[in-house]
Structure formats: structure tokens, C-alpha cells
Design an enzyme around this catalytic site. Structure first.
Site, PDB file in Angstrom:
ATOM      1  N   HIS A   1       0.830  -1.209   0.000  1.00 34.62           N
ATOM      2  CA  HIS A   1       0.000   0.000   0.000  1.00 34.62           C
ATOM      3  C   HIS A   1       0.868   1.264   0.000  1.00 34.62           C
ATOM      4  O   HIS A   1       0.698   2.146  -0.846  1.00 34.62           O
ATOM      5  CB  HIS A   1      -0.916  -0.024   1.236  1.00 34.62           C
ATOM      6  N   GLU A   2       1.814   1.320   0.904  1.00 35.51           N
ATOM      7  CA  GLU A   2       2.650   2.523   1.020  1.00 35.51           C
ATOM      8  C   GLU A   2       3.578   2.674  -0.182  1.00 35.51           C
ATOM      9  O   GLU A   2       3.859   3.798  -0.608  1.00 35.51           O
ATOM     10  CB  GLU A   2       3.447   2.529   2.332  1.00 35.51           C
TER      11      GLU A   2
ATOM     12  N   HIS B   1       1.745   4.588  -2.710  1.00 30.44           N
ATOM     13  CA  HIS B   1       1.802   6.037  -2.466  1.00 30.44           C
ATOM     14  C   HIS B   1       3.147   6.592  -2.933  1.00 30.44           C
ATOM     15  O   HIS B   1       3.221   7.629  -3.585  1.00 30.44           O
ATOM     16  CB  HIS B   1       1.657   6.334  -0.965  1.00 30.44           C
TER      17      HIS B   1
ATOM     18  N   GLU C   1      -4.742   7.918  -2.840  1.00 29.08           N
ATOM     19  CA  GLU C   1      -5.200   6.628  -2.326  1.00 29.08           C
ATOM     20  C   GLU C   1      -5.492   5.653  -3.478  1.00 29.08           C
ATOM     21  O   GLU C   1      -5.349   4.446  -3.319  1.00 29.08           O
ATOM     22  CB  GLU C   1      -6.446   6.842  -1.451  1.00 29.08           C
TER      23      GLU C   1
HETATM   24 ZN    ZN Z   1      -3.159   5.199   1.970  1.00 25.65          ZN
END
Ligand code: ZN
Length: 508
Positions: A266-267, A270, A296
Site C-alpha cells: 500500500h505505502e 503512495h 489513495e
Molecule cells: Zn493510503
């Protein structure tokens, strides 16, 4: 007329602000990753001082009416295209900031700082009443903020605008109604099918091996370790200090490998966005992300559309089995995939699966809206919360700690923030559908652990534009359609109908 020298001077001021922001980001990163606990009090003073300087720099942008002159040039359409984007975006931020009197800003900052302490205490002791007075104060201040900023149909519009510029309450109401209409019955169908062998993916996973595996995956996804690093913090996050330094954090559990792996992916999503912003424009909105929702969308796409797909695990599962023979050596890929994607309505948002996740957000959105428009009294919040969990997710909330007190957001005063998580999910599904249409070999590339074409596509279509477009315009430009919940609904229907043998597969 704005001369090139005048604009260069303006840009120079933006870059100076960027340096300050970068210093602040390093301090905040250090606070969560390295700082010894005793350092907290003085550190808070240092950060507050720097934040004050940054605010002064920001207001100074309009010294001698410089910013107003630039805005006039923007309105008269006499700026170069890229310069006009810079002025449009800075003006938008400036206008918002200038509408909030210093007295209000200080009152909010103080209330939020106290509220956070009360929230921590309330959560620890499972006592909502400890948090209630400061929550009520925050809501009152947020309603004032909406009045100061101004809005059209709904005061909540003014709050969302801070996180997802241009999005209106009404758009969100339509989107969440569509999602709820689909998700609630879909979840019921899935729950009826849950009688299958349930495999546990927990075990005992040495941290050093987990770290290596996380790094390997991050690298393969395209995360540049020469321009970033992974550290550990209680709540995973990503941060950027400059165009060549985008860092992420993760967290580890000995028992649960996916506790770290999911948040790492997830990160990384980003950070890949940040690493793809055009460095030549650094310090200006042309090298900044559009909105929380678009940010996101990048993390969710890598985490879910890629990281929880069968194609992804076709490549990675044999490696996982080799690294952690216990328990994976005796679990087939098919069973592993089903276990990884098990749908189970639960109390805690951050631990929820792809199907139930957005119902957690629907609940928060409906409650926030009612708190801000005054139709819900804060003292009745726990009851309203518990009722919605029963109605939408079919779960009984046993206590406020696992209910209304679970998230930090309201104690920060972040009203209007939650919907951006769902917007991210919708944008992710719509972007990914467009990528699949355009990149003919995408599926076979993912099966072979090759993500370079996908990343190139994201760089070219999304990252490279900085804040050139609004979120809506970007989605329209990239996918040929305005943002829609349809792609996400189709994605969930197809994926989970296969997993749960439901006869509802949609082919579009
Ligand atoms: Zn996030």
C-alpha cells in the site's frame, strides 16, 4: 502584465516554502520512526515554530498584492499554461487559509491537541464520555469553519474541499447510495456461502525474513531504494522530503506476514506516485499530488487490484513457499488465494476485506454528515454507530473501543477525510480497468512479476501531470468517463463471485 522575472521571483518563494515543508516532514518522520519518547515535548515546540514560519511565508505570498496581481493575470488568461496551473492552485489554498481568522486557527489547534489526549484516554478506558466534550467542541468548530469558508448546498462541502477539492456532498451521497445498494445484499450472499475449508495464514514468521521479502516485493514493484527507504512505525505511512527521497514505513507481526506485506505494498503505491511527480517542477503544484482520493487510488491499486490478485501470487507464491515453508508448503495456491481474500464482516475498518471496507466508510460518512448538519447530537453517536454496524454489516458492537472510538480521525478534526478512502477505491478500479484495456499483455506481465509497463502507464497518465487537472478531469481524461462506482462494483462482483461461487459474473 506579469513579467517572466516576476513569475520567477514568485516561484522562488514557493521553493523556499518547499524547503521549510521538507524540514518539517523530516521532523515528523523522525518523530514516528526514531525519536526517543522524552524528546516529544521540545520537538512539538520545534515543529510548531516551523509550522508558524511556513504559515507566515504562505501569507507573505500576497505582499504588495503580488498574489492578487497573479490571480488577475490568471483570470485574464495572460499566463502561460503551466504558470496558470501554479497560480490557480496556490490561489485556491490561499483563499481558504485567508478566510480563517488567526483566532479560529489557534482555537482549533488547541482543541484538537486536547481532544487527541482525551481520545487516547477514552479508548484506553473504553469510556466515550471522556471524549464527548472535546468531540462536541471540535464539531462546533468544524461547523464554524464551514461557515467561514462558505459553501453551496451543504456545510459538509466546505470540509470535503480541504481533502478532495471540487467534490460535493451530493456527489458523495449518490456514490455511497450506489455502493450501499450493491454491497449490503452482495455481502449477504457471500455470508450464505461461507461453509468452505477455512485455512489459516498465520504462523511464525521471523522478522528478518519478512523484511527481506517485503524489500524484494517493493523493489520488483518499482520502488527506487536509491531514492527511498523502508522503516518501522506504529502506523504505516509514506512521506516525501524531495523529488529523490520518498520514504515509507511498515509494521511487523511475528504471527501475521500480511500485516506487514499489505501495508508495505500500500505505502509503496503512495511512494511510486511521489517518485513519479516531475522533479523539474519541484516546489510548485505541478510536482504535487492532486488530492487524497487520487493518492489513495495509487496505493489501493497496488495493494488490491495487483497485490491481492491470483496473477500476482502466481509469481510470488512459490517464492513465499520457499521462504516460509511453514505453513505454506502444504497449502495450494488456490486455497491460499481464497484465504487471502476471505470476506468477513468485522468491527475494525483497518482490518477489513475489500468487500466490507467501504461499508465502514459509508457509516462514517453518514454519521459525519449528520453531526455537521446538526441532525445528530454527538452524545447519541455511539448508539447511531452501533445501529448502522448492525444494519449494514450485520455485526454487534460489543464496546466503544471497537466501535466509535476506533479511529483517530475525528480527534484530529479531520471531518470530510474518510470519503477519500472510498474515492480512492473507485478511482483505482476505474484506472485499472483502463490500464487493462490499453496494455494488452498486462495480465501475463503481472503473472511473470513484471510491472514496468503498468508503472510507465501510471507515470505517463497520472503522475506526470502533478496538479494540472482536478481529480474529476483526470479520471475523465485517463478513462474517457467521469468517475463512477460501476468499475469498482464490477471488479468486486467478478472477483468475489469466483471466490464464493456466486452466479453473478459480469462481463463488460
Ligand atoms: Zn493510503
Amino acid at each position: 502584465m506579469i513579467t517572466p522575472e516576476e513569475f520567477a521571483n514568485f516561484r522562488e518563494q514557493l521553493v523556499k516554502m518547499y524547503h521549510l515543508r521538507s524540514a518539517l516532514a523530516v521532523l515528523q518522520w523522525d518523530e514516528e520512526v526514531n525519536m526517543p519518547p522524552k524528546g516529544a515535548t521540545f520537538r512539538a515546540q520545534t515543529t510548531a515554530h516551523l509550522a508558524g514560519l511556513l504559515h507566515q511565508h504562505f501569507l507573505a505570498l500576497n505582499t504588495n498584492n503580488q498574489l492578487e496581481k497573479l490571480k488577475a493575470a490568471y483570470d485574464a488568461n495572460t499566463l502561460r499554461e503551466q504558470d496558470s496551473v501554479v497560480v490557480r492552485e496556490i490561489w485556491r489554498e490561499y483563499e481558504r487559509e485567508a478566510k480563517l481568522p488567526e483566532k479560529f486557527v489557534i482555537a482549533l489547534a488547541q482543541t484538537v491537541s486536547e481532544a487527541h489526549t482525551h481520545w487516547v484516554e477514552a479508548r484506553k478506558t473504553n469510556d466515550f464520555l471522556i471524549f464527548l466534550p472535546s468531540l462536541s467542541k471540535i464539531i462546533e468548530l468544524k461547523r464554524q469553519e464551514a461557515e467561514l469558508i462558505g459553501y453551496g448546498a451543504n456545510p459538509y462541502d466546505a470540509l470535503i474541499d480541504a481533502y478532495e477539492p471540487g467534490t460535493k456532498t451530493e456527489d458523495l451521497e449518490i456514490m455511497f447510495a450506489e455502493l450501499k445498494d450493491f454491497l449490503v445484499p452482495f455481502l449477504k450472499k457471500i455470508k450464505q456461502k461461507s461453509a468452505k475449508p477455512i485455512i489459516s495464514l498465520t504462523g511464525s514468521f521471523p522478522l528478518e525474513k519478512q523484511r527481506e521479502f517485503n524489500r524484494l516485493v517493493a523493489q520488483k514493484l518499482g520502488y527506487d531504494f536509491e531514492a527511498g527507504r523502508i522503516d518501522v512505525s506504529a502506523h504505516p505511512f509514506s512521506t516525501t522530503f524531495n523529488p529523490l527521497d520518498s520514504r515509507i514505513t511498515t509494521r511487523y507481526s511475528e504471527k501475521d506476514l500480511f500485516y506487514s506485506l499489505s501495508s508495505t505494498i500500500h505505502e509503496v503505491g503512495h511512494a511510486l506516485y511521489e517518485q513519479g511527480l516531475p522533479p523539474e517542477h519541484f516546489g510548485t503544484p505541478l510536482a504535487d499530488s492532486i488530492s487524497l482520493g487520487i493518492h489513495e487510488s495509487q496505493s489501493r491499486m497496488w495493494e488490491n487490484q495487483i497485490g491481492k490478485s491470483k496473477l500476482f501470487w502466481n509469481y510470488w507464491y512459490p517464492k513465499l513457499q520457499k521462504t516460509f515453508p511453514e505453513p505454506f508448503a502444504n497449502i495450494t495456491l488456490d486455497d491460499f488465494y481464497v484465504a487471502l481474500n476471505t470476506v468477513k464482516p468485522s468491527l475494525i475498518r483497518t482490518e477489513s476485506d475489500e468487500v466490507t471496507y467501504n461499508l465502514h466508510i459509508v457509516i462514517r460518512f453518514e454519521l459525519e454528515k449528520a453531526l455537521i448538519d446538526g441532525s445528530l447530537n454527538p452524545k447519541d453517536l455511539p448508539e447511531a454507530w452501533n445501529q448502522k454496524y448492525k444494519d449494514y454489516l450485520g455485526v454487534r458492537v460489543p464496546n466503544n473501543r471497537e466501535g466509535v472510538l476506533q479511529d483517530i480521525h475525528w480527534s484530529h478534526g479531520s471531518f470530510g477525510y474518510f470519503p477519500t478512502y472510498t474515492l480512492g477505491n473507485l478511482y483505482a478500479a476505474q484506472f485499472f480497468a483502463a490500464a487493462q484495456k490499453e496494455l494488452l499483455y498486462l495480465n501475463s506481465e503481472i503473472t511473470r512479476g513484471n510491472y514496468s509497463h503498468l508503472l510507465e502507464w501510471l507515470r505517463k497518465n497520472i503522475h506526470a501531470h502533478g496538479r494540472m487537472f482536478s481529480a474529476n478531469d483526470l479520471v475523465q481524461k485517463v478513462t474517457g468517463e467521469p468517475p463512477s462506482s460501476r468499475y469498482f462494483i464490477d471488479y468486486l462482483t467478478n472477483k468475489f463471485s469466483q471466490i464464493y461461487f456466486l452466479s453473478t459474473i459480469i462481463a463488460r
